[in-house]
Structure formats: structure tokens, C-alpha cells
Write a protein that holds these residues in place. Structure first.
Motif, PDB file in Angstrom:
ATOM      1  N   TYR A  37     -29.076  27.461 -66.221  1.00 29.93           N
ATOM      2  CA  TYR A  37     -29.933  27.788 -64.944  1.00 29.93           C
ATOM      3  C   TYR A  37     -30.637  28.996 -65.230  1.00 29.93           C
ATOM      4  O   TYR A  37     -31.679  29.123 -64.521  1.00 29.93           O
ATOM      5  CB  TYR A  37     -29.089  27.667 -63.610  1.00 29.93           C
ATOM      6  N   GLY A  41     -33.918  26.669 -67.207  1.00 33.62           N
ATOM      7  CA  GLY A  41     -33.659  25.328 -66.939  1.00 33.62           C
ATOM      8  C   GLY A  41     -33.951  24.568 -68.214  1.00 33.62           C
ATOM      9  O   GLY A  41     -33.413  24.864 -69.314  1.00 33.62           O
ATOM     10  N   GLN A 208     -33.433  20.488 -61.812  1.00 36.59           N
ATOM     11  CA  GLN A 208     -33.273  21.901 -62.257  1.00 36.59           C
ATOM     12  C   GLN A 208     -33.185  21.617 -63.694  1.00 36.59           C
ATOM     13  O   GLN A 208     -33.847  22.464 -64.741  1.00 36.59           O
ATOM     14  CB  GLN A 208     -32.279  22.598 -61.629  1.00 36.59           C
ATOM     15  N   PHE A 277     -24.611  20.290 -61.592  1.00 37.60           N
ATOM     16  CA  PHE A 277     -25.674  20.513 -60.833  1.00 37.60           C
ATOM     17  C   PHE A 277     -26.142  19.448 -59.738  1.00 37.60           C
ATOM     18  O   PHE A 277     -26.523  20.029 -58.724  1.00 37.60           O
ATOM     19  CB  PHE A 277     -27.047  20.405 -61.974  1.00 37.60           C
TER      20      PHE A 277
END
Ligand code: PFF
Length: 493
Positions: A37, A41, A208, A277
Motif C-alpha cells: 500500500y 499499490g 487499492q 485489504f
């Protein structure tokens, strides 16, 4: 049993499972999502895959070739490469041992959470609960004499499990446990990911992973982060692959196995992060907390953010919660036994101890050191140990290993060993990577680690790091000076 009776894997599947188990660990579950992240990403996959192929697999292949060729522990292997390299080998084994002492403590914290998760006993403020109730943390080192009973007991339990597995015969212990725990681990992750995708808001999270930030690719730190993740995740430099490959019977496939292990490990962490996520996306939708505030690393993610999510998940939390913590526990145990095997084999080969004797000595001493992390100052100390050993000492060890096998040892022997035992051949590119590219990349990571670890720490951490440095210099010299009980140890051919 004298150590002269060598262990050997009874099947290729036992070796592959044990290798995957050693790689899949806490790093895959709670480190990777945050690294992914924070570093662009979706676009992070490019440096990640480049690092995996170019550096990660290349180095694992060195360990496979060396282990398979020498059929010895790390200590005897380096002794046979050049007898004055023995202290270097003990230096690496000691790093692995010290990492084990705190890694086990984190697995112990997780064991506590497996129990807590059935009743969500962390209450409405998991943050406070973790630091005040579980760790009973004190800010400085003033709590070093205050044992935290539950952490102490869980650390003792994990050491006992580690001892029980490693003291057994290779196939009965590590081989069997890997074959049982790894499939269970995969089933649990599939259940968690499948469930997480049905949660409202899941798409806020998983998109993401698939939304790239291409500008991140021009950032050197992103490339270093990708490489750092591969180092951690594949457990590079700890000579786990070297040790496990030394138990392979003649005629085993090397390169294919290395590829299977590396792909399974990366596949596991990418697949698992879809679940993590999605669950965080659900939290964002339900609580309004911005997504970027939820994606944290390590203990913050597992023991603070996830309990908060389970608090608002409803009845399913009593199933998914325990499964999540069990998943970390099993991944941790399979890594712990690999770390222990490296150290135990080193001791048993030089001093001609049985598996049981070396496991008992290593685990007893290791447990005593782990008790430091079961005190009120444990989490502070653990952070310092982790920063120093992982960002600094281990990278230094990998650098030394590249120099030893790329430059001191005749590297062509390794090319020949690998090609003789594999359908996929390696050649000049591999040699160039190990001799030049990998050392340069490791040096980059190391310099970053030195900056972060040494230059930004406080005085307490500097003192602890200084003590660790002294230990890392003195103990390997002492172990080298101790005479080998196994007379074969000094044979160099
Ligand atoms: N590769 C394992 C993990 O990702 O957790 C094992 C491991 C890596 C253990 C690095 C310890 C460590 F420092």
C-alpha cells in the motif's frame, strides 16, 4: 544418535512444504499489505516481481546449490570453503538464533490473541488493551525485571512446541508438521479471503491493490522496499534454504523446487493481502475511518486494527477472528522450526550432539533470552532487536554470503551443481547477479537500514545495539575456538 548419521528428506514434497512453511510467516501476513500500500499499490508489483526473479530467486538458488553440494550445516560448509571463515558462519547462525528469540515472542502474543478472539476479550479499546493488558508495556527499560505472566507462558508454550518438533527425526518432525500445517493454513486463508470479499465496502480495499501509482516507480525507495520485502519474506541469508537443501537426496531437482517455493510464497502474500485489504475496506465503510489510517504494519495491524474490525463485524467475528489469529500462529510455527533447525544442525554437527540434545540446549538458552521480551520492557527491547538484527546485521550477513560464494568460492562449481540437478539451466546472468547486482542492492538496503536504525534511534537503543554488536563479535569467536567433538568436522574435502 551421533550427528554423523545424516538426515535426509523422505520425499520431495516434504522438502518443498518445509521450504514454503519457512518462507510463509508473519512477514507475508502483516508486513506485505502495508509495504504494498505504501509503495504505489498496483504498480508495486513491477519492482516486486523484478526483485523476486532477479534477486530473491537468484540468492535462494545459491543457498540450494551450496546446501546440496556440501551436504553440511552452514558452519561446516563455510569451514570447508575456507577454514578461517568459521567465525563468519557462527556470526550468521547467531543472528538467526537471536531473531528466533524475539520472533517466537511475537508468535506468543498471537497465541494469546487466538484465545482472546473467541470472546473478543480485548473490549472496546483494543489499542489500550494491547499495550496495557497484554504487553503491560513500560516506556523505557525500567520494566526489565517485571515479568508479564501471560506473555511468559505463551512464549514458553511456543518454545516447547518448537523444541518438540525439532528434536524429532527430520521427517517425523519438520516434514510431518509442514505437511499438516501448510494445507490447513491455505484453507484458512481461502476462507478468510472468500468471506472478506462478501463484506460491504470490500471493493474500497481491494481496488487499492489494483490501482497503480506509476510515479512510484521512479522512486528508489520503492525499489528498495520491494527488495526488502523479498529478503524478509523469502527469509534470505538465514541459510534456511542451505540447511534444508543439504538434506536432499541425490538426484533431486533444484531450480524447479526453488521456483515452486518462491511462487507459492509470493502467491500466498498477494492472495492474503486481497483479504486484508477487503476487510479494511469494510472497516472504512462502516466506521468512516479513512483507509490510509487503517493500513498499518505488524502488531498494529494484527493486534489493534483487526480486533477493532472484529468488534463491528457481528457474529461472524467469532469465526473469522480465531481463524485469522490461527493463520498467523501456524505461519509463525512453520517459520520458527526452520530457524531452529539452522541453529540446531550447526551445533549438532560440530559438537556431535544428537538432534534431541542440540534442540534442548538451543531451546533452553533461547527461552532464557526470550524471557527478556516477556517483561514489561519486552516490546521496547523487541523493537530494538528487530531493527538492529533485520535491517542491519542480517543484510550484512547476506552481503558477506554473496562475497563468499560469488568471489571466494569458485562460483562455477555452483553453476555446475545446479545445472546437473535441474531441467531449467542457469548461466552468466545468475553469476553476474550474485557477484555484482545483488551486493550493490543489498548495500543500498543496508545503507538505508544503517540510517534508519543507527542514526535515528535514541540512546537506549544505541546501548542495546552496542551490546548486541559485542555479542555478535565475541560469541562466534568463542564457538570457533571450541574444539569440534566430531572429528570429521575438520575434514575439508
Ligand atoms: N519469512 C518468514 C516471515 O516472513 O515471517 C520468516 C522470517 C523472516 C523470520 C524474517 C524472521 C525474519 F526476520
Amino acid at each position: 544418535m551421533a550427528s554423523s548419521k545424516r538426515s535426509e528428506w523422505n520425499s520431495n514434497i516434504a522438502f518443498v512444504m518445509a521450504m514454503i512453511g519457512s518462507a510463509v510467516g508473519l512477514g507475508n501476513i502483516w508486513r506485505f499489505p502495508n509495504v504494498l500500500y505504501s509503495n504505489g499499490g498496483g504498480s508495486f508489483m513491477i519492482p516486486y516481481i523484478v526483485s523476486l526473479f532477479l534477486l530473491g530467486i537468484s540468492f535462494v538458488l545459491v543457498e540450494y546449490a551450496v546446501g546440496f553440494k556440501f551436504k553440511s550445516s552452514l558452519i561446516k560448509t563455510l569451514f570447508r570453503v575456507k577454514s578461517n571463515l568459521e567465525p563468519v558462519a557462527w556470526f550468521i547462525a547467531l543472528i538467526v538464533f537471536l531473531i528466533t528469540t524475539y520472533y517466537i515472542c511475537v508468535v506468543g502474543w498471537d497465541l494469546i490473541y487466538v484465545v482472546l478472539s473467541f470472546t473478543k476479550a480485548w473490549g472496546s479499546n483494543p489499542d489500550l488493551f494491547f499495550s496495557n493488558n497484554v504487553l503491560q508495556a513500560s516506556d523505557s527499560l525500567s520494566g526489565i525485571f517485571t515479568i508479564v505472566p501471560w506473555v511468559f507462558l505463551s512464549v514458553l508454550a511456543i518454545w516447547a512446541v518448537g523444541w518438540f518438533i525439532v528434536q524429532k527425526d527430520l521427517n517425523e518432525g519438520i516434514g510431518k508438521v509442514s505437511k499438516i500445517l501448510l494445507p490447513i493454513l491455505c484453507v484458512i486463508v481461502v476462507i478468510i479471503v472468500a468471506f472478506s470479499l462478501t463484506l460491504p465496502g470490500a471493493s474500497i480495499g481491494y481496488t487499492q491493490i489494483f490501482t497503480p501509482d506509476w510515479s512510484a516507480l521512479t522512486n528508489l525507495n520503492v525499489w528498495l522496499a520491494a527488495f526488502g520485502q523479498i529478503v524478509f519474506s523469502l527469509s534470505l541469508g538465514m541459510s534456511i534454504a542451505l540447511t534444508y537443501a543439504s538434506y536432499l537426496p541425490e538426484g533431486s531437482e533444484l531450480t524447479n523446487n526453488a521456483l515452486i517455493v518462491a511462487f507459492s510464497n509470493s502467491g500466498f502474500e498477494i492472495f492474503n493481502s486481497i483479504g486484508i485489504f477487503s476487510i479494511l475496506g469494510f472497516m472504512t465503510l462502516s466506521s468512516g475511518i479513512p483507509f490510509n489510517e487503517l493500513v498499518t504494519e505488524g502488531t498494529g495491524l494484527a493486534f489493534v486494527v483487526f480486533p477493532k474490525v472484529f468488534n463491528i463485524m457481528g457474529p461472524w467475528a467469532s469465526v473469522i477472528g480465531p481463524l485469522f489469529f490461527l493463520c498467523i500462529l501456524f505461519a509463525g510455527i512453520t517459520s520458527v522450526m526452520a530457524l531452529l533447525e539452522v541453529v540446531c544442525y550447526s551445533i549438532s554437527e560440530k559438537f556431535d550432539f544428537s538432534r534431541r540434545k542440540s534442540a534442548t540446549i538451543v531451546c533452553a538458552v533461547g527461552f532464557c533470552i526470550s524471557c527478556l521480551f516477556a517483561t514489561a520492557s519486552g516490546s521496547t527491547l523487541l523493537g530494538i532487536f528487530d531493527a538492529f538484527l533485520n535491517n542491519f546485521a542480517l543484510l550484512f550477513a547476506i552481503l558477506i554470503e554473496c562475497i563468499i560464494f560469488g568471489w571466494i568460492y569458485n562460483f562455477d562449481n555452483l553453476v555446475e551443481t545446479l545445472n546437473r540437478n535441474s531441467t531449467i539451466k542457469v548461466g552468466r546472468l545468475w553469476k553476474a547477479v550474485i557477484k555484482f547486482i545483488l551486493p550493490i542492492c543489498i548495500f543500498g538496503l543496508w545503507a538505508q537500514g544503517v540510517y534508519n536504525t543507527l542514526l535515528t534511534g535514541d540512546s537506549v537503543s544505541h546501548i542495546v545495539m552496542l551490546c548486541l554488536t559485542v555479542v555478535l563479535i565475541v560469541v562466534p569467536i568463542v564457538f570457533t575456538k571450541l574444539p569440534a567433538k566430531n572429528k570429521d568436522f575438520y575434514k575439508t574435502d
